[in-house]
Design a protein around this motif. Structure first.
Motif, mmCIF file in Angstrom:
data_model
loop_
_atom_site.group_PDB
_atom_site.id
_atom_site.type_symbol
_atom_site.label_atom_id
_atom_site.label_comp_id
_atom_site.label_asym_id
_atom_site.label_seq_id
_atom_site.Cartn_x
_atom_site.Cartn_y
_atom_site.Cartn_z
ATOM 1 N N SER A 1 0.845 -1.191 0.000
ATOM 2 C CA SER A 1 0.000 0.000 0.000
ATOM 3 C C SER A 1 0.885 1.248 0.000
ATOM 4 N N GLY A 2 0.471 2.208 -0.792
ATOM 5 C CA GLY A 2 1.180 3.450 -1.104
ATOM 6 C C GLY A 2 2.322 3.867 -0.196
ATOM 7 N N LEU A 3 1.977 4.466 0.919
ATOM 8 C CA LEU A 3 2.990 5.078 1.770
ATOM 9 C C LEU A 3 3.949 4.044 2.370
ATOM 10 N N MET A 4 3.389 2.863 2.614
ATOM 11 C CA MET A 4 4.188 1.817 3.245
ATOM 12 C C MET A 4 5.383 1.450 2.362
ATOM 13 N N ILE A 5 5.113 1.360 1.063
ATOM 14 C CA ILE A 5 6.192 0.970 0.151
ATOM 15 C C ILE A 5 7.234 2.090 0.052
ATOM 16 N N VAL A 6 6.777 3.338 0.218
ATOM 17 C CA VAL A 6 7.712 4.464 0.187
ATOM 18 C C VAL A 6 8.644 4.378 1.404
ATOM 19 N N ILE A 7 8.033 4.124 2.592
ATOM 20 C CA ILE A 7 8.836 4.040 3.824
ATOM 21 C C ILE A 7 9.811 2.864 3.742
ATOM 22 N N LEU A 8 9.278 1.708 3.314
ATOM 23 C CA LEU A 8 10.130 0.519 3.270
ATOM 24 C C LEU A 8 11.248 0.665 2.234
ATOM 25 N N SER A 9 10.915 1.286 1.076
ATOM 26 C CA SER A 9 11.975 1.448 0.071
ATOM 27 C C SER A 9 13.031 2.423 0.565
ATOM 28 N N ALA A 10 12.585 3.500 1.267
ATOM 29 C CA ALA A 10 13.561 4.475 1.777
ATOM 30 C C ALA A 10 14.500 3.793 2.768
ATOM 31 N N ALA A 11 13.922 2.959 3.656
ATOM 32 C CA ALA A 11 14.748 2.265 4.645
ATOM 33 C C ALA A 11 15.687 1.279 3.962
ATOM 34 N N ALA A 12 15.159 0.544 2.972
ATOM 35 C CA ALA A 12 15.990 -0.432 2.262
ATOM 36 C C ALA A 12 17.142 0.280 1.547
ATOM 37 N N LEU A 13 16.817 1.425 0.941
ATOM 38 C CA LEU A 13 17.830 2.198 0.223
ATOM 39 C C LEU A 13 18.928 2.678 1.173
ATOM 40 N N ALA A 14 18.495 3.153 2.357
ATOM 41 C CA ALA A 14 19.466 3.630 3.343
ATOM 42 C C ALA A 14 20.406 2.498 3.760
ATOM 43 N N PHE A 15 19.847 1.294 3.947
ATOM 44 C CA PHE A 15 20.681 0.153 4.331
ATOM 45 C C PHE A 15 21.630 -0.242 3.206
ATOM 46 N N ILE A 16 21.137 -0.131 1.955
ATOM 47 C CA ILE A 16 22.008 -0.456 0.818
ATOM 48 C C ILE A 16 23.188 0.528 0.788
ATOM 49 N N ILE A 17 22.886 1.819 1.072
ATOM 50 C CA ILE A 17 23.960 2.829 1.075
ATOM 51 C C ILE A 17 24.982 2.509 2.179
ATOM 52 N N PHE A 18 24.459 2.157 3.371
ATOM 53 C CA PHE A 18 25.347 1.758 4.474
ATOM 54 C C PHE A 18 26.257 0.613 4.047
ATOM 55 N N ALA A 19 25.586 -0.417 3.531
ATOM 56 C CA ALA A 19 26.312 -1.638 3.169
ATOM 57 C C ALA A 19 27.314 -1.344 2.061
ATOM 58 N N LYS B 1 36.828 -5.388 14.305
ATOM 59 C CA LYS B 1 35.814 -4.908 13.351
ATOM 60 C C LYS B 1 34.429 -5.450 13.717
ATOM 61 N N PHE B 2 34.422 -6.694 14.264
ATOM 62 C CA PHE B 2 33.141 -7.253 14.711
ATOM 63 C C PHE B 2 32.555 -6.377 15.813
ATOM 64 N N TRP B 3 33.415 -5.985 16.765
ATOM 65 C CA TRP B 3 32.944 -5.140 17.867
ATOM 66 C C TRP B 3 32.527 -3.763 17.358
ATOM 67 N N GLU B 4 33.230 -3.281 16.344
ATOM 68 C CA GLU B 4 32.896 -1.965 15.786
ATOM 69 C C GLU B 4 31.480 -1.997 15.179
ATOM 70 N N THR C 1 26.949 -5.658 10.519
ATOM 71 C CA THR C 1 28.146 -6.218 11.158
ATOM 72 C C THR C 1 28.979 -6.989 10.137
ATOM 73 N N ILE C 2 28.305 -7.751 9.283
ATOM 74 C CA ILE C 2 29.037 -8.539 8.274
ATOM 75 C C ILE C 2 29.757 -7.615 7.289
ATOM 76 N N THR C 3 29.036 -6.567 6.839
ATOM 77 C CA THR C 3 29.683 -5.673 5.858
ATOM 78 C C THR C 3 30.805 -4.854 6.491
ATOM 79 N N THR C 4 30.856 -4.806 7.819
ATOM 80 C CA THR C 4 31.983 -4.135 8.472
ATOM 81 C C THR C 4 33.206 -5.064 8.492
ATOM 82 N N ILE C 5 32.924 -6.358 8.677
ATOM 83 C CA ILE C 5 34.036 -7.317 8.821
ATOM 84 C C ILE C 5 34.704 -7.628 7.476
#
Lengths: 375, 104
Positions: A237-255, A287-290, A355-359
């Motif tokens: 549903s509309g807004l939900m997909i916007v929120i979830l995509s924004a969060a997914a995108l942010a995690f992709i950027i982190f990773a 790095k695991f602790w980081e 944590t994995i992408t940090t190690i």
């Protein structure tokens, strides 16, 4: 001994993180915010779905609507007699309900004739939302303009309990006589028909018989009403997909930021550590602790804040979105139903990948000779 | 003597974890304590024959989600698209696309 080693590595890791205070602080803040938004959405939607499932489990077993060119229309009351003769149907009741737009307050109300204990002619029961906006209390007189534009005066018999606001905030309950006079609906018609059925396994068969009997009707079963709220805040549903995509995108950027490699300063740090005798396993541990220090803190903070937001402040940040253009909005407090499976999923989707992408890139840097890394 | 950084961090994390566990325990208690409230609410649903939650009052199709029809969100003209904000929050009821009268 092992614990002491871990504590020393953790001490070093925290000092290293604190050396880049600004960057890591901002990272922690954004990370916490993402977890907070995701957890708030999960808590809110799950609690609302549970609320709907619990309170609507006694909704009418089957509601029969009359449709005309794709829209529902009043249904002839006489159809109920034929439908009532279908095997398995205990009773059929014509239900009277509709909407009223208050031009003064620009608010929509739901008018309804209750099945049991209706107010007498000239009296109404008022939902607490309407009572609040009108400043009206039991015993007061209140006027609403009917279908012909002529105002009708009603005495307020009672204000509906505010604990049931999520069901009754916009309701005006009145007698059948008053409803027909107010709405102009003919005496031989009703808004829809509600059926009581003996055996839940017969719902579908009865619904099928009704559509065969009256092809321009639409039976809605209780299970479908419940499923409506199960899917109401579905991820598509509309807004939900916007929120979830924004969060997914942010995690992709982190990773991405983590996986594409380390900064020159971090590589140099690894090189120096290796040169002074650190093992590759020590560097991976660091790095695991980081990764853990940042992601676990963000997860715990985000989930606690989301819980406070949804269940203690009645989702204050979501309210402007949920209100839309509504004038009447129920001020409800959701019961904190929590799906621990969802919390665990959130943990595995936020803490573990980070944590994995940090190690991983550190492992690549830690396996190269120190002089090559430092060069 | 100043605390070691690791002690401060582990202490804070353990504190946050305990707060979270405390919140979840309190939550379970609140759910148990809300049983009488839900008994009253279901009785009300039975008495009034309610079908929907009063969550969004701005449009009929979001006020009574389970009772809506497929045309209402699009009002009266083919290009008159859904324009109420809460329509973007909720998905259509699954039964909407079937069980129609043949006259639709």
């Amino acid at each position: 001994m092992v614990i002491e080693r871990h504590l020393h590595i953790l001490d070093f890791t925290l000092s290293s993180l604190l050396r880049r205070k600004g960057k890591n602080g901002a990272l922690l803040l954004v990370y916490t915010l993402i977890v907070f938004i995701l957890a708030s959405v999960l808590f809110f939607t799950h609690a609302l779905k549970r609320e709907a499932a619990l309170v609507l489990k006694d909704a009418p077993e089957i509601v029969v609507q009359h449709t005309l060119t794709g829209r529902y229309q009043p249904i002839p009351v006489a159809w109920g007699d034929r439908i009532g003769k279908i095997n398995g149907v205990i009773s059929v009741r014509p239900r009277l309900w509709g909407y009223h737009y208050d031009t003064l307050l620009m608010a929509n109300y739901t008018l309804m004739v209750p099945a049991e204990n209706p107010p007498g002619p000239g009296s109404i029961d008022l939902g607490s939302g309407i009572s609040r906006t009108h400043g009206a209390n039991s015993g007061d007189m209140i006027a609403f303009a009917g279908h012909d534009g002529v105002p009708r005066m009603f005495t307020i018999r009672k204000i509906l309990d505010s604990e049931s606001q999520l069901l009754t905030s916009d309701l005006i309950l009145l007698s059948e006589k008053d409803y027909r006079d107010f709405s102009g609906i003919a005496a031989d018609q009703a808004t829809d028909l509600t059926l009581r059925v003996r055996n839940p396994r017969e719902y579908a068969t009865i619904a099928e018989k009704i559509t065969r009997m009256y092809p321009d009707t639409r039976p809605i079963m209780r299970s479908e009403i419940l499923r409506t709220y199960d899917a109401v805040f579905g991820w598509r549903s509309g807004l939900m997909i916007v929120i979830l995509s924004a969060a997914a995108l942010a995690f992709i950027i982190f990773a991405w930021d983590k996986a594409t490699g380390l900064s020159a300063e971090e590589r140099k740090e690894i090189g120096i550590l290796k040169a002074i005798g650190w093992e590759t396993s020590d560097i991976l541990m660091m790095k695991f602790w980081e990764g853990t220090a940042i992601s676990l803190t963000a997860f715990l903070l985000g989930v606690i804040l989301a819980h406070v937001h949804v269940f203690s402040t009645s989702s204050a940040l979501f309210a402007p979105v949920l209100k839309g253009w509504s004038t009447l909005y129920p001020s409800f407090r959701l019961t904190p139903f929590i799906d621990f499976g969802q919390v665990a999923t959130l943990f595995f989707l936020t803490v573990v990948p980070y944590t994995i992408t940090t190690i991983v890139p550190s492992w690549r840097a830690a396996t190269i000779e120190p002089d090559a890394v430092m060069r | 003597m100043a605390l070691r950084r690791s002690t401060t961090y582990l202490g804070t994390t353990a504190g946050l974890f305990l707060v979270l566990v405390g919140i979840f325990l309190h939550t379970s208690w609140e759910v148990l304590a809300s049983r009488p409230i839900y008994a009253r609410k279901t009785a009300l649903v039975r008495q009034l024959e309610l079908t929907d939650l009063c969550l969004f009052t701005e449009a009929s199709y979001t006020r009574h989600l389970s009772m809506t029809d497929p045309s209402t969100p699009f009002q009266d003209a083919p290009m008159s698209l859904e324009h109420f904000p809460t329509g973007a929050l909720v998905g259509p009821p699954r039964h909407l696309m079937r069980n129609h009268g043949y006259g639709d």
